[in-house]
Design a protein around this motif. Structure first.
Motif, PDB file in Angstrom:
ATOM      1  N   UNK A 106       0.808  -1.226  -0.030  1.00  0.00           N
ATOM      2  CA  UNK A 106       0.022  -0.154  -0.136  1.00  0.00           C
ATOM      3  C   UNK A 106       0.735   1.155  -0.058  1.00  0.00           C
ATOM      4  N   UNK A 107       2.269   1.158   0.304  1.00  0.00           N
ATOM      5  CA  UNK A 107       3.062   2.456   0.463  1.00  0.00           C
ATOM      6  C   UNK A 107       4.191   2.473  -0.473  1.00  0.00           C
ATOM      7  N   UNK A 108       4.368   1.086  -0.982  1.00  0.00           N
ATOM      8  CA  UNK A 108       5.620   1.008  -1.984  1.00  0.00           C
ATOM      9  C   UNK A 108       5.379   2.053  -3.168  1.00  0.00           C
ATOM     10  N   UNK A 109       6.459   2.728  -3.643  1.00  0.00           N
ATOM     11  CA  UNK A 109       6.581   3.488  -4.188  1.00  0.00           C
ATOM     12  C   UNK A 109       6.261   5.309  -3.805  1.00  0.00           C
ATOM     13  N   UNK A 110       5.737   5.364  -2.872  1.00  0.00           N
ATOM     14  CA  UNK A 110       5.225   6.591  -1.981  1.00  0.00           C
ATOM     15  C   UNK A 110       6.203   6.960  -0.799  1.00  0.00           C
ATOM     16  N   UNK A 111       6.611   5.826  -0.017  1.00  0.00           N
ATOM     17  CA  UNK A 111       7.103   5.808   1.191  1.00  0.00           C
ATOM     18  C   UNK A 111       8.568   5.479   0.949  1.00  0.00           C
ATOM     19  N   UNK A 112       9.535   6.129   1.630  1.00  0.00           N
ATOM     20  CA  UNK A 112      11.059   5.604   1.607  1.00  0.00           C
ATOM     21  C   UNK A 112      11.687   5.551   3.043  1.00  0.00           C
ATOM     22  N   UNK A 113      12.083   4.393   3.275  1.00  0.00           N
ATOM     23  CA  UNK A 113      12.758   4.283   4.520  1.00  0.00           C
ATOM     24  C   UNK A 113      14.049   4.346   4.522  1.00  0.00           C
ATOM     25  N   UNK A 114      14.725   4.876   5.435  1.00  0.00           N
ATOM     26  CA  UNK A 114      15.984   5.147   5.381  1.00  0.00           C
ATOM     27  C   UNK A 114      16.698   5.391   7.020  1.00  0.00           C
ATOM     28  N   UNK A 153      20.298   6.510   9.333  1.00  0.00           N
ATOM     29  CA  UNK A 153      21.728   7.115   9.560  1.00  0.00           C
ATOM     30  C   UNK A 153      22.194   6.637  10.941  1.00  0.00           C
ATOM     31  N   UNK A 154      23.231   5.710  10.510  1.00  0.00           N
ATOM     32  CA  UNK A 154      23.577   4.972  11.732  1.00  0.00           C
ATOM     33  C   UNK A 154      24.470   5.698  12.867  1.00  0.00           C
ATOM     34  N   UNK A 155      24.982   6.758  12.138  1.00  0.00           N
ATOM     35  CA  UNK A 155      26.017   7.756  12.805  1.00  0.00           C
ATOM     36  C   UNK A 155      25.043   8.439  13.867  1.00  0.00           C
ATOM     37  N   UNK A 156      23.876   8.542  13.637  1.00  0.00           N
ATOM     38  CA  UNK A 156      23.070   9.454  14.220  1.00  0.00           C
ATOM     39  C   UNK A 156      21.848   8.492  15.210  1.00  0.00           C
ATOM     40  N   UNK A 157      21.840   7.135  14.991  1.00  0.00           N
ATOM     41  CA  UNK A 157      21.139   6.410  15.469  1.00  0.00           C
ATOM     42  C   UNK A 157      19.602   6.702  15.164  1.00  0.00           C
ATOM     43  N   UNK A 158      19.346   7.155  14.059  1.00  0.00           N
ATOM     44  CA  UNK A 158      18.110   7.530  13.474  1.00  0.00           C
ATOM     45  C   UNK A 158      17.775   6.773  12.271  1.00  0.00           C
ATOM     46  N   UNK A 159      16.288   6.634  12.140  1.00  0.00           N
ATOM     47  CA  UNK A 159      15.779   5.953  10.941  1.00  0.00           C
ATOM     48  C   UNK A 159      14.636   7.172  10.593  1.00  0.00           C
ATOM     49  N   UNK A 160      14.255   7.041   9.280  1.00  0.00           N
ATOM     50  CA  UNK A 160      13.407   8.043   8.511  1.00  0.00           C
ATOM     51  C   UNK A 160      12.511   7.321   7.790  1.00  0.00           C
ATOM     52  N   UNK A 161      11.303   8.086   7.827  1.00  0.00           N
ATOM     53  CA  UNK A 161      10.269   7.650   7.004  1.00  0.00           C
ATOM     54  C   UNK A 161       9.610   8.461   6.063  1.00  0.00           C
ATOM     55  N   UNK A 162      10.367   9.002   4.956  1.00  0.00           N
ATOM     56  CA  UNK A 162       9.776   9.978   4.005  1.00  0.00           C
ATOM     57  C   UNK A 162       8.579   9.333   3.424  1.00  0.00           C
ATOM     58  N   UNK A 163       7.431  10.168   3.435  1.00  0.00           N
ATOM     59  CA  UNK A 163       6.202   9.805   2.897  1.00  0.00           C
ATOM     60  C   UNK A 163       5.622  10.887   1.958  1.00  0.00           C
ATOM     61  N   UNK A 164       5.379  10.434   0.858  1.00  0.00           N
ATOM     62  CA  UNK A 164       4.828  11.368  -0.203  1.00  0.00           C
ATOM     63  C   UNK A 164       3.571  11.035  -0.861  1.00  0.00           C
ATOM     64  N   UNK A 165       2.909  11.964  -1.713  1.00  0.00           N
ATOM     65  CA  UNK A 165       1.565  11.518  -1.971  1.00  0.00           C
ATOM     66  C   UNK A 165       0.678  11.197  -1.042  1.00  0.00           C
ATOM     67  N   UNK A 166       0.621  11.591  -0.075  1.00  0.00           N
ATOM     68  CA  UNK A 166      -0.141  11.038   1.054  1.00  0.00           C
ATOM     69  C   UNK A 166      -1.864  11.115   1.059  1.00  0.00           C
ATOM     70  N   UNK A 167      -2.299   9.905   1.436  1.00  0.00           N
ATOM     71  CA  UNK A 167      -3.735   9.693   1.301  1.00  0.00           C
ATOM     72  C   UNK A 167      -4.426   9.839   2.545  1.00  0.00           C
ATOM     73  N   UNK A 168      -5.694  10.179   2.513  1.00  0.00           N
ATOM     74  CA  UNK A 168      -6.430   9.763   3.729  1.00  0.00           C
ATOM     75  C   UNK A 168      -6.489   8.783   4.448  1.00  0.00           C
ATOM     76  N   UNK A 169      -6.313   7.686   3.712  1.00  0.00           N
ATOM     77  CA  UNK A 169      -6.022   6.344   4.191  1.00  0.00           C
ATOM     78  C   UNK A 169      -4.893   6.100   4.888  1.00  0.00           C
ATOM     79  N   UNK A 170      -4.049   6.776   4.634  1.00  0.00           N
ATOM     80  CA  UNK A 170      -2.593   6.955   5.609  1.00  0.00           C
ATOM     81  C   UNK A 170      -2.671   7.363   6.911  1.00  0.00           C
ATOM     82  N   UNK A 171      -3.780   7.788   7.262  1.00  0.00           N
ATOM     83  CA  UNK A 171      -4.136   8.481   8.648  1.00  0.00           C
ATOM     84  C   UNK A 171      -3.965   7.319   9.751  1.00  0.00           C
ATOM     85  N   UNK A 172      -3.028   7.478  10.669  1.00  0.00           N
ATOM     86  CA  UNK A 172      -2.720   6.423  11.695  1.00  0.00           C
ATOM     87  C   UNK A 172      -1.823   6.871  12.634  1.00  0.00           C
TER      88      UNK A 172
END
Length: 123
Positions: free
Chosen positions: A63-71, A73-92
């Motif tokens: 449902x999110x492939x092609x719109x969301x990107x996970x990445x 940065x181990x130096x910062x002990x951080x992960x990210x979720x870039x979300x594009x083209x958001x839809x109302x059904x992504x509400x959560x």
């Protein structure tokens, strides 16, 4: 137990973008497989995306492939979720999770969880 803290949620309109962050309390780069899950009201928690320890392999829900990107940065002990083209059904509420073994799309397999960050997408 590793402490995970998410941030970046908010109220956006359909079609907008948003980036979530999750900071871990300790070094995670070499021992930690991490993922994002989400839970909408009245629904079960569902897998969104996961990333390997090195960041070289990623997994996505259909449902999110092609719109969301996970990445990560181990130096910062951080992960990210870039979300594009958001839809109302992504509400959560979006949760960051970690485990010490390999990939799993099941929430039951993850050892550590953040408190969640609300994402609301208006139509």
């Amino acid at each position: 137990q590793v402490q995970l803290v998410e941030s970046g949620g908010g109220l956006v309109q359909a079609g907008d973008s948003l980036r979530l962050s999750c900071v871990a309390s300790e070094r995670t780069g070499s021992i930690y497989f991490m993922a994002w899950f989400r839970q909408a009201p009245g629904k079960e928690r569902e897998f969104v995306a996961a990333i390997s320890r090195s960041g070289g392999t990623t997994y996505y829900a259909g449902s999110v492939r092609g719109r969301f990107t996970i990445s990560r940065d181990n130096a910062k002990n951080t992960i990210y979720l870039q979300m594009k083209s958001l839809k109302p059904e992504d509400t959560a509420v979006y949760y960051c999770a970690g485990r010490r073994q390999g990939y799993s799309g099941s929430a039951l397999a993850y050892d550590d969880w953040g408190q969640g960050t609300q994402v609301t997408v208006s139509s």
